[in-house]
Design a protein around this motif. Sequence first.
Motif, PDB file in Angstrom:
ATOM      1  N   TYR A  56      61.558   8.715 100.316  1.00 28.52           N
ATOM      2  CA  TYR A  56      61.234   8.917  98.907  1.00 28.52           C
ATOM      3  C   TYR A  56      62.161   8.113  98.000  1.00 28.52           C
ATOM      4  CZ  TYR A  56      58.883  13.055 100.803  1.00 28.52           C
ATOM      5  OH  TYR A  56      58.091  13.908 101.537  1.00 28.52           O
ATOM      6  N   GLY A  57      61.735   7.964  96.762  1.00 32.83           N
ATOM      7  CA  GLY A  57      62.572   7.461  95.688  1.00 32.83           C
ATOM      8  C   GLY A  57      62.443   8.395  94.507  1.00 32.83           C
ATOM      9  N   LEU A  58      63.393   8.319  93.576  1.00 34.97           N
ATOM     10  CA  LEU A  58      63.279   9.053  92.317  1.00 34.97           C
ATOM     11  C   LEU A  58      63.057   8.042  91.205  1.00 34.97           C
ATOM     12  CD1 LEU A  58      63.373  11.597  90.600  1.00 34.97           C
ATOM     13  CD2 LEU A  58      65.855  11.345  90.464  1.00 34.97           C
ATOM     14  N   LYS A  85      60.850  17.356  92.234  1.00 31.26           N
ATOM     15  CA  LYS A  85      60.970  17.708  93.652  1.00 31.26           C
ATOM     16  C   LYS A  85      62.183  17.067  94.348  1.00 31.26           C
ATOM     17  CE  LYS A  85      56.722  19.295  93.017  1.00 31.26           C
ATOM     18  NZ  LYS A  85      55.606  18.737  93.751  1.00 31.26           N
ATOM     19  N   THR A  86      63.057  16.386  93.614  1.00 32.65           N
ATOM     20  CA  THR A  86      64.174  15.698  94.255  1.00 32.65           C
ATOM     21  C   THR A  86      65.090  16.650  95.004  1.00 32.65           C
ATOM     22  OG1 THR A  86      64.105  14.034  92.508  1.00 32.65           O
ATOM     23  CG2 THR A  86      66.083  14.092  93.864  1.00 32.65           C
ATOM     24  N   LEU A 133      40.652  20.023  99.763  1.00 33.98           N
ATOM     25  CA  LEU A 133      41.307  18.721  99.680  1.00 33.98           C
ATOM     26  C   LEU A 133      42.586  18.878  98.870  1.00 33.98           C
ATOM     27  CD1 LEU A 133      38.201  16.435  99.016  1.00 33.98           C
ATOM     28  CD2 LEU A 133      39.250  17.074 101.199  1.00 33.98           C
ATOM     29  N   VAL A 134      43.706  18.518  99.463  1.00 29.99           N
ATOM     30  CA  VAL A 134      45.017  18.726  98.847  1.00 29.99           C
ATOM     31  C   VAL A 134      45.475  17.419  98.213  1.00 29.99           C
ATOM     32  CG1 VAL A 134      47.396  19.433  99.217  1.00 29.99           C
ATOM     33  CG2 VAL A 134      45.548  20.531 100.508  1.00 29.99           C
ATOM     34  N   ALA A 135      45.565  17.416  96.900  1.00 25.10           N
ATOM     35  CA  ALA A 135      45.941  16.225  96.141  1.00 25.10           C
ATOM     36  C   ALA A 135      46.981  16.619  95.096  1.00 25.10           C
ATOM     37  CB  ALA A 135      44.707  15.616  95.484  1.00 25.10           C
ATOM     38  N   GLU A 136      48.037  17.301  95.551  1.00 22.74           N
ATOM     39  CA  GLU A 136      49.017  17.882  94.630  1.00 22.74           C
ATOM     40  C   GLU A 136      50.194  16.963  94.359  1.00 22.74           C
ATOM     41  OE1 GLU A 136      50.721  21.401  96.378  1.00 22.74           O
ATOM     42  OE2 GLU A 136      50.962  20.434  98.314  1.00 22.74           O
ATOM     43  N   GLY A 137      50.163  15.719  94.847  1.00 20.06           N
ATOM     44  CA  GLY A 137      51.240  14.781  94.558  1.00 20.06           C
ATOM     45  C   GLY A 137      52.343  14.815  95.598  1.00 20.06           C
ATOM     46  N   THR A 138      53.412  14.075  95.292  1.00 17.73           N
ATOM     47  CA  THR A 138      54.520  13.875  96.227  1.00 17.73           C
ATOM     48  C   THR A 138      55.253  15.182  96.523  1.00 17.73           C
ATOM     49  OG1 THR A 138      54.814  11.627  95.388  1.00 17.73           O
ATOM     50  CG2 THR A 138      56.664  12.588  96.584  1.00 17.73           C
ATOM     51  N   LEU A 161      45.317  13.920 100.437  1.00 13.06           N
ATOM     52  CA  LEU A 161      44.901  12.740  99.697  1.00 13.06           C
ATOM     53  C   LEU A 161      46.076  12.144  98.927  1.00 13.06           C
ATOM     54  CD1 LEU A 161      41.707  14.160  97.903  1.00 13.06           C
ATOM     55  CD2 LEU A 161      41.962  13.514 100.297  1.00 13.06           C
ATOM     56  N   GLY A 162      45.965  10.873  98.571  1.00 14.94           N
ATOM     57  CA  GLY A 162      46.876  10.234  97.638  1.00 14.94           C
ATOM     58  C   GLY A 162      48.337  10.392  97.978  1.00 14.94           C
ATOM     59  N   CYS A 163      49.140  10.791  96.980  1.00 10.75           N
ATOM     60  CA  CYS A 163      50.580  10.929  97.193  1.00 10.75           C
ATOM     61  C   CYS A 163      50.930  12.130  98.057  1.00 10.75           C
ATOM     62  CB  CYS A 163      51.299  11.016  95.846  1.00 10.75           C
ATOM     63  SG  CYS A 163      51.325   9.462  94.953  1.00 10.75           S
ATOM     64  N   SER A 164      50.031  13.097  98.200  1.00 14.10           N
ATOM     65  CA  SER A 164      50.271  14.176  99.164  1.00 14.10           C
ATOM     66  C   SER A 164      50.327  13.617 100.577  1.00 14.10           C
ATOM     67  CB  SER A 164      49.166  15.237  99.072  1.00 14.10           C
ATOM     68  OG  SER A 164      49.294  15.990  97.897  1.00 14.10           O
ATOM     69  N   ALA A 165      49.567  12.557 100.808  1.00 16.62           N
ATOM     70  CA  ALA A 165      49.604  11.876 102.103  1.00 16.62           C
ATOM     71  C   ALA A 165      50.728  10.853 102.162  1.00 16.62           C
ATOM     72  CB  ALA A 165      48.257  11.197 102.367  1.00 16.62           C
ATOM     73  N   GLY A 166      51.080  10.260 101.011  1.00 21.86           N
ATOM     74  CA  GLY A 166      52.134   9.245 100.972  1.00 21.86           C
ATOM     75  C   GLY A 166      51.601   7.838 100.830  1.00 21.86           C
ATOM     76  N   LEU A 167      50.465   7.671 100.162  1.00 22.31           N
ATOM     77  CA  LEU A 167      49.811   6.363 100.052  1.00 22.31           C
ATOM     78  C   LEU A 167      50.353   5.603  98.846  1.00 22.31           C
ATOM     79  CD1 LEU A 167      46.167   7.547 100.819  1.00 22.31           C
ATOM     80  CD2 LEU A 167      47.797   6.500 102.400  1.00 22.31           C
ATOM     81  N   VAL A 168      51.495   4.939  99.036  1.00 27.40           N
ATOM     82  CA  VAL A 168      52.144   4.190  97.965  1.00 27.40           C
ATOM     83  C   VAL A 168      52.602   2.838  98.508  1.00 27.40           C
ATOM     84  CG1 VAL A 168      54.126   4.110  96.372  1.00 27.40           C
ATOM     85  CG2 VAL A 168      52.915   6.262  96.751  1.00 27.40           C
ATOM     86  N   ASN A 169      52.395   1.801  97.703  1.00 27.06           N
ATOM     87  CA  ASN A 169      52.874   0.458  98.026  1.00 27.06           C
ATOM     88  C   ASN A 169      54.289   0.343  97.474  1.00 27.06           C
ATOM     89  OD1 ASN A 169      53.457  -2.374  97.835  1.00 27.06           O
ATOM     90  ND2 ASN A 169      51.265  -2.815  97.983  1.00 27.06           N
TER      91      ASN A 169
END
Length: 548
Positions: A211-213, A521-522, A183-188, A323-331
Motif C-alpha cells: 500500500y501507499g498513503l 485505513k493506514t 459484489l464487494v467494492a468498498e475500496g482499499t 471489485l476495483g480497489c477491494s481487489a487491488g486493481l491499481v497501476n
Amino acid sequence: MERDVMEYDVLIVGAGPAGLSAAIRLKQLAQAQGQELSVCVLEKGAEVGSHIFSGAVLDPRALQELLPDWQALGAPLDTPVAKDTFVVLGEEKHWAIPEWTMPPLMRNHGNYIVSLGEVCRWLAGQAEALGVEIYTGFSAQTPSYDETGRMVGVITGDMGLDKQGEPTANFTPGIEIRAKYTLVAEGTRGSLTKQLEARYGLRTAASPAKYGLGFKEIWRIQPEQHQQGLIEHTLGWPLDANTGGGGFIYHHGENLVSVGYVVHLDYSNPYLSLFDIFQTYKTHPKLKALLAGGQRISYGARAISEGGIQSLPELAFPGGALLGCSAGLVNVPKIKGSHYAMKSGMLAAESVFEAIQQGAPEILASYPQKLRASWIWQDLSAVRNVKPYLSRWGTWVGTVLGGAEMWLSGLGITLPWTLKHTVADHATLDEAKNGRQPEYAKPDGVLTFDKLSSVNLCNIGHDDQQPCHLKLTVQDIPERVNLPRYAGPEQRYCPAGVYEFIEQQGQQVLQINAQNCIHCKTCDIKDPTQNINWVPPEGGSGPNYVAQ
C-alpha cells in the motif's frame, strides 16, 4: 437480535466507480433481455461521493464502454489533459524529464482531470435512472452466510449505540440484506474484504498486499500560475532514495490545482511523519511559487493499493466477488485505478448476469477469467515488476529498471519473470534505536499547516458518543510494545491526529481521537503489531467531501 430483512438479486457494497459501474451494467443487461433484476447499492458515506477524495486523472476507456454517449449525458469530464510532464526534485532545484523518454503507458493524453466524487455522483444518477436502489449512510458491518458457508448478503451496522456499545433511546438495529450474489467494492483495505479473505483463504497464494498513503489538497491559485489541463508528476525530494513515493500537481477547474503526495507504506524509519512529508513538499521553490497568494480549500488522505497482480487475492468466492480497489486493481507507476475499477465492475456484472441465468452457481468462475482476458490484465501485467523494483533497489535504480521494462512491454517484449513481494508493509519498520529524526517544515498557516486545521477541512461528521471504530485487539500493546520499540509510530503515520500518546499518572498512554478519523485505513495497514482493526463507524459518519 430480530432484524428487518430485505432481499435483492444482487447486492453491491460501495458506491464508488466499481460498484456503480457494476450496477449500471447489470441493469443494462437485464433490460436488453427484457428481464427484471433487482439491484441494491449500499454506501457508508452520508451521500454518494462524500468519502471519495481524489484529484483523479481518469482514462475514459471504461466509461466509453459502459455509456458510449457519456458526453451527451453530461458526464463531468470537463478538463482534458493538455500537457503531461515528469519532474525530478532536488532540495532547491528541479529538472524536467523529456516527454519522449516516458513509456507510452505512463502518458496521459486523451485522459481527463476530474473530481472523482462528482463522477460518482453522476454515475449514481445514471444507475438510479435505470432502477438501481442506492442507500447511503449504511455501512456493511458483517457478511451473512447460509448453512453451506456461502455468502448470502450483509448485515448493516446498528445505529444509536453509546460509547460502551449499549443501545440508547435512538437505537435502530441494522438490517439484513440478502442477495443471490454480493459484489464487494468498498475500496482499499475494506473491513468486509478482510473478513472474506480470512474466511475463504483468498490470499493463500498471493504475495503480501502492498500500500501507499496518498495525500491531496485542493488550492485556488493566482490566475497567472494556472495552466488548464497541465499534469505534473514529481520524484525525489523530500524523500530519500530508500523511501518510495512522489508528488503530483493537476491544474483544473477555475484556477484550481490538486497538489498531492504518495508515500509507500513499506518505509522503514519509524520516525517518518507522513503528513509532515507532504507539508514539507509544498515548500520546494517550484511548489512555493505555484501556490503563492493562493488559498487552500480542502484536504484529504487515503490508502492506495500498490501490490499489483502479484498481490491480487482470489477474486471470486462462494456467493460473490471483489471489485476495483477491494481487489487491488491499481497501476502503481501511474497512480491510476478508477478506469480499472469501472471495468472490473462491468466484468463482474456480466458474470453475475450469466450465472443467474444458469441457476446461480456458487462461484462466479467466469469473472476472474474475464478479467485476465481484459485490457486490465494487459496493463497491470506490463507494470507488474515496477513496485518490486522500487522496494528492492530504491527510487532511482527501481525507476530505471521499471521504465526499461515498460518500454520493452510497449514494444511487445515481455520479460519472463514476475518478482514477488516478500514482506508486508507492517513488518518493514526498523526499531526506534536504528531510526533517525527527520527535519520538517513548520506550520505557518499560509503554505504549511498542522493536522487539526487540515482535518477541519474534511467536514467530519462523527457522533462523539458512538463506539470507537478503531479496535485494539490487545489494549496495552501500544504502550508495552509500540512506544518503547518503535517510538509510537501510530502518531506519525496517521494523517489526521487520531493517535497520540499523553501522560496519565506519570505514564505515557495511547489516546484514540476516533472523531478525527478520515477513513484512510493506514493504521490498519502499518501498525507493526497488527493490533489495530479499522471497522466502519456508524453509517454516514466520517469525512464529507461533497461539501467542498
